[in-house]
Write an enzyme that holds these catalytic residues in place. Structure first.
Site, PDB file in Angstrom:
ATOM      1  N   CYS A   1      32.260 -39.041 -29.402  1.00 34.91           N
ATOM      2  CA  CYS A   1      32.956 -38.251 -30.443  1.00 34.91           C
ATOM      3  C   CYS A   1      34.392 -38.751 -30.581  1.00 34.91           C
ATOM      4  O   CYS A   1      35.197 -38.760 -29.405  1.00 34.91           O
ATOM      5  CB  CYS A   1      32.820 -36.940 -30.084  1.00 34.91           C
ATOM      6  SG  CYS A   1      33.806 -36.071 -31.620  1.00 34.91           S
TER       7      CYS A   1
ATOM      8  N   GLN B   1      18.094 -19.759 -27.399  1.00 36.13           N
ATOM      9  CA  GLN B   1      18.882 -20.799 -26.598  1.00 36.13           C
ATOM     10  C   GLN B   1      19.132 -21.968 -27.616  1.00 36.13           C
ATOM     11  O   GLN B   1      18.328 -22.219 -28.459  1.00 36.13           O
ATOM     12  CB  GLN B   1      17.661 -21.206 -25.342  1.00 36.13           C
ATOM     13  CG  GLN B   1      17.507 -20.300 -24.506  1.00 36.13           C
ATOM     14  CD  GLN B   1      18.501 -20.108 -23.494  1.00 36.13           C
ATOM     15  OE1 GLN B   1      19.615 -20.730 -23.582  1.00 36.13           O
ATOM     16  NE2 GLN B   1      18.442 -19.203 -22.535  1.00 36.13           N
TER      17      GLN B   1
ATOM     18  N   ASP C   1      17.419 -12.779 -17.986  1.00 33.23           N
ATOM     19  CA  ASP C   1      18.344 -13.822 -18.561  1.00 33.23           C
ATOM     20  C   ASP C   1      19.584 -13.267 -19.172  1.00 33.23           C
ATOM     21  O   ASP C   1      19.541 -12.946 -20.296  1.00 33.23           O
ATOM     22  CB  ASP C   1      17.212 -14.289 -19.859  1.00 33.23           C
ATOM     23  CG  ASP C   1      17.817 -15.673 -20.332  1.00 33.23           C
ATOM     24  OD1 ASP C   1      18.931 -15.994 -19.929  1.00 33.23           O
ATOM     25  OD2 ASP C   1      17.171 -16.209 -21.372  1.00 33.23           O
TER      26      ASP C   1
ATOM     27  N   CYS D   1      29.921 -33.634 -35.730  1.00 36.74           N
ATOM     28  CA  CYS D   1      29.943 -33.204 -34.356  1.00 36.74           C
ATOM     29  C   CYS D   1      28.499 -33.897 -33.951  1.00 36.74           C
ATOM     30  O   CYS D   1      27.673 -33.214 -34.258  1.00 36.74           O
ATOM     31  CB  CYS D   1      29.864 -31.704 -34.280  1.00 36.74           C
ATOM     32  SG  CYS D   1      29.729 -31.012 -32.620  1.00 36.74           S
TER      33      CYS D   1
ATOM     34  N   CYS E   1      33.477 -29.765 -26.041  1.00 39.15           N
ATOM     35  CA  CYS E   1      32.982 -30.668 -24.874  1.00 39.15           C
ATOM     36  C   CYS E   1      33.975 -31.171 -24.010  1.00 39.15           C
ATOM     37  O   CYS E   1      35.129 -31.571 -24.561  1.00 39.15           O
ATOM     38  CB  CYS E   1      32.032 -31.873 -25.324  1.00 39.15           C
ATOM     39  SG  CYS E   1      30.689 -31.522 -26.547  1.00 39.15           S
TER      40      CYS E   1
ATOM     41  N   CYS F   1      39.478 -32.061 -29.188  1.00 41.02           N
ATOM     42  CA  CYS F   1      38.482 -30.604 -29.302  1.00 41.02           C
ATOM     43  C   CYS F   1      37.842 -30.298 -28.057  1.00 41.02           C
ATOM     44  O   CYS F   1      37.663 -31.041 -26.907  1.00 41.02           O
ATOM     45  CB  CYS F   1      37.050 -31.278 -29.974  1.00 41.02           C
ATOM     46  SG  CYS F   1      35.946 -29.850 -30.256  1.00 41.02           S
TER      47      CYS F   1
ATOM     48  N   TYR G   1      16.842  -8.421 -20.894  1.00 39.41           N
ATOM     49  CA  TYR G   1      17.526  -9.278 -22.035  1.00 39.41           C
ATOM     50  C   TYR G   1      16.752 -10.181 -22.760  1.00 39.41           C
ATOM     51  O   TYR G   1      16.877 -11.506 -22.845  1.00 39.41           O
ATOM     52  CB  TYR G   1      18.789 -10.231 -20.923  1.00 39.41           C
ATOM     53  CG  TYR G   1      19.643  -9.407 -20.082  1.00 39.41           C
ATOM     54  CD1 TYR G   1      20.731  -8.479 -20.613  1.00 39.41           C
ATOM     55  CD2 TYR G   1      19.228  -9.072 -18.706  1.00 39.41           C
ATOM     56  CE1 TYR G   1      21.342  -7.963 -19.771  1.00 39.41           C
ATOM     57  CE2 TYR G   1      20.096  -8.399 -17.845  1.00 39.41           C
ATOM     58  CZ  TYR G   1      21.120  -7.673 -18.410  1.00 39.41           C
ATOM     59  OH  TYR G   1      22.000  -7.106 -17.618  1.00 39.41           O
TER      60      TYR G   1
ATOM     61  N   CYS H   1      23.119 -19.004 -17.016  1.00 40.39           N
ATOM     62  CA  CYS H   1      23.859 -19.864 -17.668  1.00 40.39           C
ATOM     63  C   CYS H   1      25.424 -20.217 -16.816  1.00 40.39           C
ATOM     64  O   CYS H   1      26.182 -20.857 -17.575  1.00 40.39           O
ATOM     65  CB  CYS H   1      24.123 -19.768 -19.119  1.00 40.39           C
ATOM     66  SG  CYS H   1      24.812 -18.014 -19.480  1.00 40.39           S
TER      67      CYS H   1
END
Length: 485
Positions: free
Chosen positions: A71, A282, A379, A158, A80, A77, A312, A406
């Site tokens: 990118c 997700q 989750d 993106c 990422c 940015c 969840y 996560c």
């Protein structure tokens, strides 16, 4: 070291946010965009109690893992943090990071299984919520924030977004700029647009466009929404979400359908789902599907034959595949719109007899439902399990616990309590939140102010990392636990 000091730093590791980690004397230095093995020139921009933050000014000795980012905006940015790092090196680092964070913060000695890498490190995101702002020249900016700031880095493309969303960004920006509607500044509510949200069904190609605004005083909005559906046949609906509060919350509680429908259809693990603009799903569909056989294998290995609780549960993402395998599943979810869609999804797949959904606070529902349950799937959001949820689990531990996380840090904290292996650090009494590194050599305050460990309720069976978020520092982890005898 004073702010503004110029230093030469040897980078030894990556921190949990993907920044390079080195040392100057007895101080840890964090440098964004630097890689392990590199000798870099930096300028100190922040001095904390136990670490420095510096910006990269030059690379004196590059790492063999450094590459040209895919990118053109990656230097600025904040979306990422690892595009400058090769795919193989990202996989290796995430594998090691999960194991070290679980060991250091949770006392978990079990090594993780090999990370399940994404086949496509680009074009994988099925959703984007893109901040908007107007320049002084009344030009519209749309893009993600510069690292550590609320300054939008303007973008037209993106590369981590699904290509079917990526190609919409530039023409949508042009139309919104031509509409000349007011745009709110970050976190403020002045009566205009706030975000542009896009979502695509990975397997179906259905696209939803949602504008997020402080109010509905947007002249010509209905006609513009209709023109978008005429222009792009894959767009199945255009909505307006109202978020009038002067805060950083992305979406409000009211979503109005302007044209088409308020949901897209997706196929997931062989089932059909409706997904709305304001419900969780997700962002990496392919990687999320790889979790399903792992869950079913764990249930089978444990001999689970009766009831499963999915806390969840959202729109039933994992509830329904488990029910389709023959288990009776209770999904628990506090978000009413998600529960309504979950029930609709169960009905459309002929699973209403096996999957039922409880619109309730998770801790409260677990208090009533856990006794007698065979297995519990968790989750949770990034912040992990809230204390009342942990208490409910510890008071009635099920034979099998599956935890999809996560965030390795909050997972480690929760495992420390569930397994009694290494309690979470207590809050820093100074109130200072410090960046962390997973480096073994890092001087850390984690060992300070530890609570006494509780008796173990579970033992760890396996740790499986999965890369849902290539080119970022984020990683998903599925842990399987069994109740202690």
């Amino acid at each position: 070291m004073a702010v503004g000091s110029l230093l030469s730093v040897e980078i030894a590791d990556l921190g949990r946010d993907g920044q390079g980690v080195g040392r100057v004397g007895d101080q840890v230095v964090f440098v964004a965009d630097a890689l392990p093995g590199e000798l870099v020139r930096v300028r100190v921009v922040h001095q904390a109690r136990r670490h420095l933050v510096a910006e990269l000014k030059g690379i004196e000795r590059p790492s063999p893992d450094r590459r040209q980012p895919p990118c053109i905006l990656s230097d600025n940015c904040g979306g990422c943090s690892l595009q400058h790092c090769s795919d193989a090196a990202q996989v290796s680092w995430k594998q090691g990071m999960v194991g070290q964070v679980l060991r250091r913060l949770g006392g978990t000695e079990m090594p993780p299984l090999p990370l399940l890498a994404a086949e496509s490190p680009l074009g994988y995101r099925n959703r984007a919520v893109i901040p908007l702002e107007l320049t002084d020249e009344l030009r519209l900016r749309a893009g993600f924030y510069r690292r550590g700031s609320h300054q939008i880095v303007n973008m037209n493309h993106c590369p981590v977004l699904d290509a079917r969303l990526d190609r919409l960004i530039e023409p949508l920006k042009e139309d919104l700029e031509e509409a000349a509607w007011p745009v709110d500044r970050h976190g403020r509510s002045g009566g205009g647009l706030r975000h542009l949200a896009l979502r695509v069904g990975h397997h179906t190609g259905d696209v939803l466009i949602t504008l997020i605004a402080s109010n509905d005083n947007l002249p010509g909005l209905d006609a513009l929404a209709s023109s978008w559906m005429d222009r792009w046949p894959e767009v199945v609906g255009v909505s307006l979400n109202l978020q009038p509060e002067p805060n950083n919350k992305l979406m409000g509680s009211e979503t109005r359908t302007l044209c088409g429908r308020d949901w897209l259809e997706e196929r997931f693990a062989g089932l059909r789902y409706r997904i709305a603009a304001d419900t969780f799903f997700q962002v990496n569909t392919v990687q999320a599907e790889r979790v399903v056989p792992l869950l079913l294998a764990a249930l089978k290995a444990a001999g689970t034959s009766r009831s499963v609780i999915d806390a969840y549960c959202g729109i039933g993402t994992y509830t329904l595949p488990i029910a389709a395998a023959g288990y009776r599943v209770e999904g628990i979810e506090a978000h009413l719109a998600s529960v309504q869609l979950a029930r609709r999804n169960a009905e459309s797949n002929g699973l209403s007899a096996l999957a039922r959904f409880n619109n309730s606070d998770v801790a409260e529902a677990l208090t009533h439902s856990l006794p007698g349950a065979d297995a519990l799937l968790l989750d949770p959001p990034r912040k992990g399990l809230e204390p009342p949820v942990l208490e409910a689990i510890l008071n009635a531990p099920p034979p099998l616990l599956l935890y999809l996380s996560c965030d390795p840090g909050t997972l480690a904290r929760d495992l420390g309590r569930l397994c009694g292996t290494g309690p979470a650090p207590q809050p820093d009494p100074s109130g200072e939140v410090e960046a962390e590194s997973h480096s073994e050599g890092e001087a850390s305050a984690d060992a300070e102010a530890m609570a006494e460990p509780e008796a173990a309720r579970f033992r760890l069976v396996s740790v499986q990392p999965l890369d849902f978020f290539p080119n970022t520092s984020h990683v998903e982890t599925l842990v399987v636990l069994e109740r202690c005898p």
